[in-house]
Design a protein around this motif. Structure first.
Motif, PDB file in Angstrom:
ATOM      1  N   LYS A 108       0.820  -1.201   0.000  1.00 56.36           N
ATOM      2  CA  LYS A 108       0.000   0.000   0.000  1.00 56.36           C
ATOM      3  C   LYS A 108       0.858   1.257   0.000  1.00 56.36           C
ATOM      4  CE  LYS A 108      -2.970  -2.626   3.037  1.00 56.36           C
ATOM      5  NZ  LYS A 108      -1.900  -3.616   3.360  1.00 56.36           N
ATOM      6  N   ALA A 109       0.254   2.334  -0.504  1.00 59.69           N
ATOM      7  CA  ALA A 109       0.805   3.685  -0.331  1.00 59.69           C
ATOM      8  C   ALA A 109      -0.215   4.478   0.465  1.00 59.69           C
ATOM      9  CB  ALA A 109       1.047   4.335  -1.685  1.00 59.69           C
ATOM     10  N   GLU A 110       0.249   5.219   1.445  1.00 54.01           N
ATOM     11  CA  GLU A 110      -0.650   6.112   2.202  1.00 54.01           C
ATOM     12  C   GLU A 110      -0.301   7.549   1.843  1.00 54.01           C
ATOM     13  OE1 GLU A 110      -3.252   6.334   5.894  1.00 54.01           O
ATOM     14  OE2 GLU A 110      -1.261   5.717   6.589  1.00 54.01           O
ATOM     15  N   LEU A 111      -1.303   8.296   1.392  1.00 53.05           N
ATOM     16  CA  LEU A 111      -1.077   9.641   0.872  1.00 53.05           C
ATOM     17  C   LEU A 111      -1.751  10.725   1.686  1.00 53.05           C
ATOM     18  CD1 LEU A 111      -1.639   8.851  -2.935  1.00 53.05           C
ATOM     19  CD2 LEU A 111       0.477   8.664  -1.593  1.00 53.05           C
ATOM     20  N   HIS A 160       5.033   2.963   0.928  1.00 49.85           N
ATOM     21  CA  HIS A 160       5.380   4.374   0.707  1.00 49.85           C
ATOM     22  C   HIS A 160       4.338   5.225   1.413  1.00 49.85           C
ATOM     23  CE1 HIS A 160       6.810   8.012  -1.309  1.00 49.85           C
ATOM     24  NE2 HIS A 160       5.545   8.294  -1.606  1.00 49.85           N
ATOM     25  N   ALA A 161       4.788   6.257   2.115  1.00 52.29           N
ATOM     26  CA  ALA A 161       3.865   7.148   2.820  1.00 52.29           C
ATOM     27  C   ALA A 161       4.259   8.594   2.591  1.00 52.29           C
ATOM     28  CB  ALA A 161       3.864   6.849   4.318  1.00 52.29           C
ATOM     29  N   GLU A 162       3.275   9.409   2.225  1.00 48.37           N
ATOM     30  CA  GLU A 162       3.461  10.855   2.120  1.00 48.37           C
ATOM     31  C   GLU A 162       2.654  11.493   3.233  1.00 48.37           C
ATOM     32  OE1 GLU A 162       4.188  10.513  -2.685  1.00 48.37           O
ATOM     33  OE2 GLU A 162       2.534  11.759  -1.984  1.00 48.37           O
ATOM     34  N   VAL A 163       3.364  12.131   4.169  1.00 48.35           N
ATOM     35  CA  VAL A 163       2.759  12.552   5.424  1.00 48.35           C
ATOM     36  C   VAL A 163       2.760  14.076   5.540  1.00 48.35           C
ATOM     37  CG1 VAL A 163       3.294  10.402   6.627  1.00 48.35           C
ATOM     38  CG2 VAL A 163       4.991  12.245   6.591  1.00 48.35           C
ATOM     39  N   PHE A 164       1.697  14.576   6.185  1.00 56.95           N
ATOM     40  CA  PHE A 164       1.554  16.010   6.403  1.00 56.95           C
ATOM     41  C   PHE A 164       2.172  16.422   7.738  1.00 56.95           C
ATOM     42  CE2 PHE A 164      -2.055  15.143   3.599  1.00 56.95           C
ATOM     43  CZ  PHE A 164      -2.053  16.240   2.748  1.00 56.95           C
ATOM     44  N   ILE A 165       2.726  17.634   7.741  1.00 59.38           N
ATOM     45  CA  ILE A 165       3.096  18.315   8.977  1.00 59.38           C
ATOM     46  C   ILE A 165       2.530  19.726   8.898  1.00 59.38           C
ATOM     47  CG2 ILE A 165       5.331  19.155   8.097  1.00 59.38           C
ATOM     48  CD1 ILE A 165       4.670  17.869  11.671  1.00 59.38           C
ATOM     49  N   THR A 187      -8.185   6.714  -3.606  1.00 60.74           N
ATOM     50  CA  THR A 187      -7.214   6.080  -2.719  1.00 60.74           C
ATOM     51  C   THR A 187      -7.787   6.046  -1.319  1.00 60.74           C
ATOM     52  OG1 THR A 187      -6.000   8.063  -2.021  1.00 60.74           O
ATOM     53  CG2 THR A 187      -5.390   7.107  -4.149  1.00 60.74           C
ATOM     54  N   VAL A 188      -7.329   5.098  -0.516  1.00 57.79           N
ATOM     55  CA  VAL A 188      -7.828   4.913   0.846  1.00 57.79           C
ATOM     56  C   VAL A 188      -6.708   5.223   1.826  1.00 57.79           C
ATOM     57  CG1 VAL A 188      -8.734   3.227   2.511  1.00 57.79           C
ATOM     58  CG2 VAL A 188      -9.560   3.234   0.132  1.00 57.79           C
ATOM     59  N   ASN A 189      -7.035   6.011   2.858  1.00 52.25           N
ATOM     60  CA  ASN A 189      -6.028   6.532   3.786  1.00 52.25           C
ATOM     61  C   ASN A 189      -6.621   6.624   5.191  1.00 52.25           C
ATOM     62  OD1 ASN A 189      -4.035   7.662   1.509  1.00 52.25           O
ATOM     63  ND2 ASN A 189      -6.129   8.201   0.971  1.00 52.25           N
ATOM     64  N   SER A 190      -5.757   6.929   6.178  1.00 52.28           N
ATOM     65  CA  SER A 190      -6.212   6.892   7.575  1.00 52.28           C
ATOM     66  C   SER A 190      -6.371   8.255   8.228  1.00 52.28           C
ATOM     67  CB  SER A 190      -5.257   6.032   8.407  1.00 52.28           C
ATOM     68  OG  SER A 190      -3.972   6.624   8.479  1.00 52.28           O
ATOM     69  N   ASP A 191      -5.811   9.331   7.646  1.00 47.12           N
ATOM     70  CA  ASP A 191      -5.993  10.707   8.125  1.00 47.12           C
ATOM     71  C   ASP A 191      -5.289  10.944   9.464  1.00 47.12           C
ATOM     72  OD1 ASP A 191      -6.839  13.320   8.019  1.00 47.12           O
ATOM     73  OD2 ASP A 191      -8.972  12.891   8.129  1.00 47.12           O
ATOM     74  N   ASP A 192      -5.934  10.620  10.576  1.00 51.56           N
ATOM     75  CA  ASP A 192      -5.383  10.778  11.931  1.00 51.56           C
ATOM     76  C   ASP A 192      -5.753   9.516  12.695  1.00 51.56           C
ATOM     77  OD1 ASP A 192      -4.694  13.939  12.035  1.00 51.56           O
ATOM     78  OD2 ASP A 192      -6.590  13.623  10.978  1.00 51.56           O
ATOM     79  N   PRO A 193      -5.031   8.421  12.461  1.00 52.35           N
ATOM     80  CA  PRO A 193      -5.533   7.090  12.844  1.00 52.35           C
ATOM     81  C   PRO A 193      -5.910   6.880  14.300  1.00 52.35           C
ATOM     82  CG  PRO A 193      -3.252   6.999  12.035  1.00 52.35           C
ATOM     83  CD  PRO A 193      -3.773   8.352  11.711  1.00 52.35           C
ATOM     84  N   PRO A 194      -5.132   7.333  15.319  1.00 52.68           N
ATOM     85  CA  PRO A 194      -5.591   7.087  16.679  1.00 52.68           C
ATOM     86  C   PRO A 194      -6.910   7.807  17.001  1.00 52.68           C
ATOM     87  CG  PRO A 194      -3.256   7.656  16.647  1.00 52.68           C
ATOM     88  CD  PRO A 194      -3.797   7.966  15.292  1.00 52.68           C
ATOM     89  N   TYR A 195      -7.077   9.004  16.467  1.00 47.81           N
ATOM     90  CA  TYR A 195      -8.279   9.782  16.741  1.00 47.81           C
ATOM     91  C   TYR A 195      -9.520   9.145  16.131  1.00 47.81           C
ATOM     92  CZ  TYR A 195      -5.289  13.638  18.324  1.00 47.81           C
ATOM     93  OH  TYR A 195      -4.392  14.413  19.007  1.00 47.81           O
ATOM     94  N   ARG A 232      -3.733   0.098  -5.628  1.00 46.37           N
ATOM     95  CA  ARG A 232      -2.851   0.399  -6.759  1.00 46.37           C
ATOM     96  C   ARG A 232      -2.892   1.896  -7.089  1.00 46.37           C
ATOM     97  NH1 ARG A 232      -1.770   0.236 -12.358  1.00 46.37           N
ATOM     98  NH2 ARG A 232      -0.125  -1.267 -12.885  1.00 46.37           N
ATOM     99  N   ASN A 233      -4.087   2.495  -6.976  1.00 50.01           N
ATOM    100  CA  ASN A 233      -4.208   3.926  -7.220  1.00 50.01           C
ATOM    101  C   ASN A 233      -3.292   4.737  -6.312  1.00 50.01           C
ATOM    102  OD1 ASN A 233      -6.219   3.408  -9.107  1.00 50.01           O
ATOM    103  ND2 ASN A 233      -7.912   3.960  -7.754  1.00 50.01           N
ATOM    104  N   GLY A 234      -3.044   4.226  -5.113  1.00 48.57           N
ATOM    105  CA  GLY A 234      -2.144   4.932  -4.208  1.00 48.57           C
ATOM    106  C   GLY A 234      -0.759   5.099  -4.798  1.00 48.57           C
ATOM    107  N   PHE A 235      -0.272   4.078  -5.467  1.00 51.59           N
ATOM    108  CA  PHE A 235       1.060   4.159  -6.069  1.00 51.59           C
ATOM    109  C   PHE A 235       1.053   5.006  -7.338  1.00 51.59           C
ATOM    110  CE2 PHE A 235       1.327   0.078  -3.687  1.00 51.59           C
ATOM    111  CZ  PHE A 235       2.320   0.456  -2.799  1.00 51.59           C
ATOM    112  N   THR A 236      -0.003   4.899  -8.141  1.00 49.65           N
ATOM    113  CA  THR A 236      -0.036   5.723  -9.352  1.00 49.65           C
ATOM    114  C   THR A 236      -0.206   7.199  -9.006  1.00 49.65           C
ATOM    115  OG1 THR A 236      -2.444   5.460  -9.657  1.00 49.65           O
ATOM    116  CG2 THR A 236      -1.006   3.836 -10.729  1.00 49.65           C
ATOM    117  N   SER A 237      -0.751   7.505  -7.819  1.00 49.90           N
ATOM    118  CA  SER A 237      -1.010   8.886  -7.412  1.00 49.90           C
ATOM    119  C   SER A 237       0.097   9.487  -6.559  1.00 49.90           C
ATOM    120  CB  SER A 237      -2.326   8.954  -6.625  1.00 49.90           C
ATOM    121  OG  SER A 237      -3.400   8.413  -7.361  1.00 49.90           O
ATOM    122  N   ALA A 238       1.084   8.678  -6.180  1.00 50.22           N
ATOM    123  CA  ALA A 238       2.157   9.153  -5.302  1.00 50.22           C
ATOM    124  C   ALA A 238       3.112  10.064  -6.060  1.00 50.22           C
ATOM    125  CB  ALA A 238       2.915   7.965  -4.719  1.00 50.22           C
TER     126      ALA A 238
END
Length: 341
Positions: A15-18, A97-102, A277-285, A313-319
């Protein structure tokens, strides 16, 4: 998240998390520990009390807790620990692969030296490659409740790390803060810094916010974007242009964008030909890391393994990665293609 069984197929799928906010990845135990170490007073006695606060009735109710929680981040080592912990957890869920926000403004406004933030986060991302075989990218996010001059100051502050930043995003309360508020900031990010661009739109705001992000800010990805469904012309454009939506199903339900997962429109968006694509946003919350998000939509909405595979698969094509790197990941996920795909 409890009550959802994660299938072996989902567990093993690369998976890729975006769409994941580092400050929103702090587990309650870590929040309490860092608060104690750094002398920060929180209105919670322990980790269980923090978990009990995860009852949201709106985006703003979540943001209030999110901004309170990030105050425990005081030292460079705190930012390293936070980032390292997320990548270790993501690796266990087979995120490659993960693209993370700060949110640099949240730390600059507290007087935290920006080098402490950036250097330690980037060091943890680098270490994830050797420890877990993962790659990662850092996205700096504008906090849209502040004015554009504040956003421009943030971009200036992080420019020394320009070549290590993959993109500019935007979070915070949507209503009253349309994407067009930050046109100049996005022009600078795209033209002067060479960054990719995305924005949260169509979560709290309507389809007009998605259109504004797409046309005014020229965003390459839309974070959330689920309210685009109310505008058929926009839906067609998103599908035809292949604009990725980084959807966060559990987040949407926890923040009452949808009353429950069975009501979520992600299946209709997928079947309309959008790049979802499917992602977790702020997973513990929100009670769910990426695997549980995939499992939740499959259980509630009847997605086949083929559908799940396509969205992964869309996660990787969109990374935002090199063509060579993308091909390596596509080869890896294509080896997990269901027999019916």
């Amino acid at each position: 998240m409890t009550g959802i069984e994660i299938s072996p197929f989902i567990a093993k799928l690369p998976k890729a998390e975006l769409h994941m906010h580092l400050e929103g990845s702090l587990e309650p135990e870590t929040l309490i520990k860092l608060a104690e170490h750094n002398g920060i007073r929180l209105p919670y006695a322990d980790a269980n009390a923090v978990r009990q606060a995860y009852r949201f009735d709106s985006l703003q109710s979540f943001l209030d807790l999110f901004y309170l929680g990030l105050t425990v981040l005081q030292k460079g080592s705190d930012f390293y620990e936070m980032t390292s912990a997320y990548f270790a957890r993501a690796a266990r869920e087979n995120v490659r692969h993960a693209e993370v926000f700060i949110s640099p403004q949240a730390h600059l406004r507290r007087g935290i030296p920006i080098a402490e933030v950036m250097d330690n986060i980037l060091a943890a991302i680098d270490d994830a490659k050797s420890r877990h075989g993962m790659t990662g990218g850092l996205i700096v996010g504008i906090q849209r409740q502040f004015d554009e001059s504040d956003a421009l100051d943030m971009i200036k502050a992080v420019r020394p790390w320009r070549d290590r930043i993959v993109g500019l995003g935007m979070g915070g309360p949507e209503l009253g803060n349309p994407p067009s508020k930050f046109t100049r900031a996005y022009d600078i990010a795209r033209c002067d810094c060479g960054w990719h661009t995305m924005a949260h739109a169509g979560e709290e705001g309507g389809a007009d916010y998605v259109r504004d992000a797409l046309h005014t800010l020229k965003c390459e990805r839309i974070d959330h974007g689920v309210r685009a469904e109310s505008d058929p012309d926009l839906m067609r454009e998103l599908a035809e242009r292949g604009i990725p939506l980084t959807v966060c199903p559990m987040s949407n339900c926890m923040l009452n964008v949808f009353p429950d997962m069975a009501s979520h429109n992600i299946r209709r968006l997928h079947e309309a030909g959008l790049c979802i694509t499917v992602n977790s946003d702020d997973p513990p919350y929100f009670g769910a890391y990426i695997n549980a998000n995939f499992a939740a939509i499959q259980a509630a909405l009847g997605f086949s393994d083929t559908d799940i595979w396509q969205m992964a698969r869309n996660g990787f094509t969109s990374a935002f990665i090199s063509d060579a790197q993308r091909q390596r990941y596509l080869d890896e996920i294509d080896a997990h293609r269901p027999a019916t795909a």
